[in-house]
Each structure stands twice: as C-alpha cells, then as structure tokens.
Design a protein around this motif. Structure first.
Motif, PDB file in Angstrom:
ATOM      1  N   ARG A  78      -3.346  -0.866   0.578  1.00 24.93           N
ATOM      2  CA  ARG A  78      -3.722   0.195  -0.366  1.00 24.93           C
ATOM      3  C   ARG A  78      -2.466   0.887  -0.910  1.00 24.93           C
ATOM      4  N   ARG A  79      -1.509   1.149  -0.050  1.00 22.01           N
ATOM      5  CA  ARG A  79      -0.273   1.851  -0.437  1.00 22.01           C
ATOM      6  C   ARG A  79       0.537   1.038  -1.435  1.00 22.01           C
ATOM      7  N   ALA A 103      -7.149  -1.534  10.292  1.00 24.50           N
ATOM      8  CA  ALA A 103      -6.909  -0.241   9.637  1.00 24.50           C
ATOM      9  C   ALA A 103      -5.455  -0.104   9.202  1.00 24.50           C
ATOM     10  N   LYS A 104      -4.532  -0.506  10.079  1.00 20.00           N
ATOM     11  CA  LYS A 104      -3.097  -0.395   9.741  1.00 20.00           C
ATOM     12  C   LYS A 104      -2.766  -1.247   8.524  1.00 20.00           C
ATOM     13  N   GLU A 154      -4.732  -2.558   6.281  1.00 22.07           N
ATOM     14  CA  GLU A 154      -5.471  -2.103   5.103  1.00 22.07           C
ATOM     15  C   GLU A 154      -4.756  -0.918   4.441  1.00 22.07           C
ATOM     16  N   SER A 155      -4.213  -0.021   5.237  1.00 23.01           N
ATOM     17  CA  SER A 155      -3.532   1.149   4.669  1.00 23.01           C
ATOM     18  C   SER A 155      -2.293   0.718   3.879  1.00 23.01           C
ATOM     19  N   HIS A 156      -1.614  -0.333   4.344  1.00 25.33           N
ATOM     20  CA  HIS A 156      -0.427  -0.794   3.616  1.00 25.33           C
ATOM     21  C   HIS A 156      -0.804  -1.578   2.358  1.00 25.33           C
TER      22      HIS A 156
END
Ligand SMILES: [Zn+2]
Length: 235
Positions: free
Chosen positions: A99-100, A92-93, A95-97
């Motif tokens: 995406r960012r 999750a961590k 993946e969020s970066h």
C-alpha cells in the motif's frame, strides 16, 4: 504528465526475509532499476539477529550501507528471525508496504514445494509476498529470485543481464561483514553464480565476461517490444 492508469510509475518493492537476501537474489537488478530511474524500496521482514555469526546485531547498520550503494531505501521489520510464518502478521506487514509503495515491480523469494533445504523464512515470505502482489492492481512485473544457497529445485525462466551493475552488487554485499564467513557471501561465489546464469541465458556472444541474475517470472502484465532485447524469457 503522469498517466491516470499509473503505467508510467517506476517503483520497485523487494520483499525478503532477512537483510542481505535482496542483494543476493537481485542486487544487480535493483541497481539496474535504480539506474533506469525507478524508486527502489527494500523490505526485510526480520532483523536477521538469529544468524549463527559473532555479531548479528551489526546487520542493521550493514543493511543501511548496502542499500545506500544500490540507491534504495530499506525498512527492517520486526518479525521473528527463524519463525516467519504464512500467517496474519506476515500478510499485514507485506500488505502495508504494498500500500505504501504501490510498486510497479515486486521482487521476492522463489517458492516451490520442490525446493530443498531453503530457509523456512524465505519460503513463507515468498509465498505471502507473491500471493498479495498478485492481488493488488499496481504490479506489472512480479519476479521471484534465486535462493542464496543453490537448490536443485530452483528452475529460472528469466535472466537479467547485470554485467554493468555487478560492481554495485559486490560492493553492496561486501557491506555485510558480519556475514562474511558464509560461503555464499564470498565474491568469487557471487561471480561464479552470475557467470553461470549468463551461460544459461546464452548472453555470451563473443566469449566476453557477462553476468546475469536468474528469476522465476510470476507475472508480466505488459512489455514493450524493445525491452525484449534485454530480457530473455525461456519457456
Ligand atoms: Zn535469508
């Protein structure tokens, strides 16, 4: 005008376990990307406070100073130092970066079952970051960098000439005063390793001092012929 397919985007995401890992594995390459006009983003999944040094809490401030020298942003996440796992939270961590940043280049730890003695956090981070980077559309280049302690199982197949950026790499790593007692953080060790990789890459043409960083190439979606002048891939 930017291309609809994003091929002219210039963004690097370096995903590593601890503050200082990115600089050790690819500090020169990150500085070179920055110099070439890329936005460079470093993510450390842990704060590194579990280190066996006197003042591990200094590492967050040192990481910011180091990133500033490279010209990168740095985000320090709060996964447990020493217990990063191939698990949902890590996915999750990262993946969020992804995406960012929507990176065109992703750099992370080298992972291999053959690798001996590497830190468990490096292996988990490299595995998850590589898996996810291959799954999203934006990265054209995915590289895994060498482990901080030279392991017999690390077999690079791509070398980046960082001779012009070695000063920046050394200055960035010198910011980590709290880690300075570790042998692999010393300037002479960093120079010797970068010289060794330059020898492996055979960039020494006339005996001049050259420095390289070594990588395992995971993915290269497109490359311009002129780039091959600077990037050597051993097969
Ligand atoms: Zn580390």
């Amino acid at each position: 005008m930017s291309r609809a397919d994003g091929l002219d985007a210039r963004r690097v995401l370096a995903v590593f376990a601890h503050p200082d890992d990115a600089e050790l594995a690819c500090g020169g390459t990150l500085a070179a990307f920055r110099h070439a006009g890329y936005d460079v983003h470093i993510v450390a999944l842990t704060d590194g406070f579990n280190s066996s040094v006197a003042r591990p809490q200094d590492r967050v401030r040192e990481a910011a100073a180091s990133a500033a020298i490279i010209g990168a942003t740095i985000t320090i996440e709060s996964l447990p130092d020493g217990d990063v796992r191939v698990a949902r939270e890590t996915y999750a961590k990262i993946e969020s970066h992804l995406r960012r940043v929507a990176p065109t280049v992703v750099m992370t730890h080298y992972t291999s079952p053959q690798l001996q003695d590497d830190h468990q956090d490096h292996q988990a981070t490299g595995l998850v970051a590589t898996t996810l980077a291959k799954r999203v559309p934006s990265p054209r280049l995915i590289l895994q960098g060498e482990p901080p302690v030279l392991n017999s199982g690390f077999i690079p197949n791509l070398y980046v000439n960082v001779t012009d950026f070695m000063d920046k790499k050394l200055a960035a790593i010198a910011q980590y005063q709290s880690e300075a007692s570790k042998p692999y953080m010393r300037e002479e060790a960093l120079l010797a390793r970068a010289r060794w990789w330059a020898r492996q890459a055979r960039v020494h043409e006339q005996g001049e001092d050259e420095f390289c960083e070594a990588f395992q190439l995971v993915k290269c979606r497109s490359i311009n012929p002129h780039q091959l002048i600077d990037i050597r891939i051993d097969t």
